[in-house]
Design an enzyme around this catalytic site. Structure first.
Site, PDB file in Angstrom:
ATOM      1  N   LEU A  53       0.840  -1.192   0.000  1.00 53.28           N
ATOM      2  CA  LEU A  53       0.000   0.000   0.000  1.00 53.28           C
ATOM      3  C   LEU A  53       0.881   1.250   0.000  1.00 53.28           C
ATOM      4  O   LEU A  53       1.931   1.276   0.652  1.00 53.28           O
ATOM      5  CB  LEU A  53      -0.920   0.029   1.225  1.00 53.28           C
ATOM      6  N   ASP A  54       0.437   2.283  -0.721  1.00 45.65           N
ATOM      7  CA  ASP A  54       1.162   3.553  -0.727  1.00 45.65           C
ATOM      8  C   ASP A  54       1.171   4.172   0.677  1.00 45.65           C
ATOM      9  O   ASP A  54       0.300   3.869   1.501  1.00 45.65           O
ATOM     10  CB  ASP A  54       0.513   4.530  -1.709  1.00 45.65           C
TER      11      ASP A  54
END
Length: 379
Positions: A53-54
């Site tokens: 995930l960013d």
């Protein structure tokens, strides 16, 4: 007399085949930083996450601990679900927006962003379902179920280009990864509190947040193997009909199956070579991951045949004695047997330089490190 109490080191109550923990990732840290913090909280060395995930994204981040790290690649085969917000750069009517989202259902082409963990090459991804939940001015809230490896940020940019207004993603949250759901996630603070309670003897809350490896493979067909076959599988052997006790499900050729022992332990995973109704004397399952380790002392050691050395004897005489010592040297004998006219040209040049130097031994050697005098300076 004071009683001496021995301090007992606490260990994370993890099954032998490992486990999974669902973390609710906050904004800010990267997925690898979450791995590091989970490793510090639990004390488990082997930690990995399923799906990166960013830093600005939130939501479900499944952490694999122990031997379950070997199942991360299999977990990537499951679809993922997100909820995101698209910000349009210009006004667009609702009908055009809904047609644009319907256009991106099914198989699409995607070019990964510049900052990504994969090579930036055009590839195909599958959008299983995409649904608009709310449209407010230029903001579009939508939910998407897609193939693993789909970049939602790139999807928002592509929808903006298709509409002609351009756009970008402003918010992203992951809702699910295969069988793991958002409701199963706990925060890092909750994980730390449950570990401290487990150290005090109350580990029921910690164990409730741990999911065994069988949970990930709950939708796979299962092959029950005999206890006598575990040793050969641990040493790298594939599965043949003699080691199968039962097959749960109807797996076809090429499908992935889970190998379960008679006691219910996950042994490994593999792909069916033949369908369930075509079993013969040949190999049935081609194993790709094994979660059991071979027993100590049972490993088969294959003797390695050493290369025969070429023996070339070279005699050496110790200083002050008449003893001769023979040394293995494959080059010395060749040098002694070759004549000068058979040497390479560069060796002849070197020999000539040495003779020239020996003829002028009486000359005073030049000291190259001395300081230049007044007569040596250039005008």
């Amino acid at each position: 007399m004071k009683s001496q109490t021995k301090s007992i080191e606490w260990s994370f109550p993890m099954p032998e085949e490992g486990c999974f923990i669902c973390i609710d990732k906050p904004k800010g840290p990267t997925s690898h930083q979450i791995d590091y913090w989970v490793r510090q909280i639990t004390g488990v060395e082997r930690v990995g996450h399923i799906g990166t995930l960013d830093p600005q994204a939130t939501g479900l981040l499944v952490i694999a601990l122990g031997k379950c790290v070997r199942l991360v690649d299999i977990a990537h085969e499951y679809p993922k679900e997100y909820i995101a917000t698209l910000k349009l750069h210009a006004d667009a009517d609702e009908l055009s927006i809904r047609k644009a989202f319907d256009h991106f259902k099914g198989e699409i082409y995607q070019l990964p962003p510049i900052k990504s963990a994969v090579a930036r090459k055009l590839r195909t991804r599958e959008i299983y379902d995409i649904e608009i939940m709310e449209i407010r001015n230029r903001d579009v809230l939508f939910k998407v179920k897609c193939q693993s490896g789909t970049y939602i940020r790139t999807l928002c940019v592509d929808i903006g280009y298709y509409l002609g207004t351009k756009g970008n993603m402003t918010d992203l949250r992951r809702l699910g990864t295969g069988p793991f759901r958002e409701e199963m996630a706990i925060t890092l603070q909750e994980l730390s509190d449950r570990v401290e309670m487990a150290k005090a003897g109350k580990d029921h809350l910690l164990k409730s947040a741990m999911y065994q490896s069988n949970f990930l493979l709950s939708t796979f067909s299962k092959v029950i193997i005999k206890a006598s076959t575990l040793k050969t599988i641990a040493h790298g052997s594939d599965l043949y009909p003699g080691g199968i006790k039962a097959i749960i499900g109807e797996p076809l050729a090429g499908e992935r199956v889970a190998l379960i022992s008679e006691s219910g332990q996950l042994v490994g995973t593999g792909k069916m070579v033949l369908s369930f109704n075509q079993i013969s004397d040949t190999k049935i399952v081609d194993l790709d991951r094994v979660l059991i380790d071979p027993e100590p002392g049972n490993s088969v050691k294959i003797p390695v045949k050493q290369k025969e050395r070429e023996i070339h004897l070279r005699s050496e005489v110790k200083q002050g004695s008449k003893e001769r010592k023979f040394v293995n040297d494959r080059f010395s004998r060749e040098k002694r047997t070759q004549r000068p006219n058979q040497w390479p040209e560069r060796n002849n040049e070197k020999r000539n330089r040495n003779e020239y130097r020996d003829n002028f031994k009486d000359r005073r050697p030049v000291n190259r490190n001395r300081k230049k005098g007044r007569n040596d300076r250039k005008n």
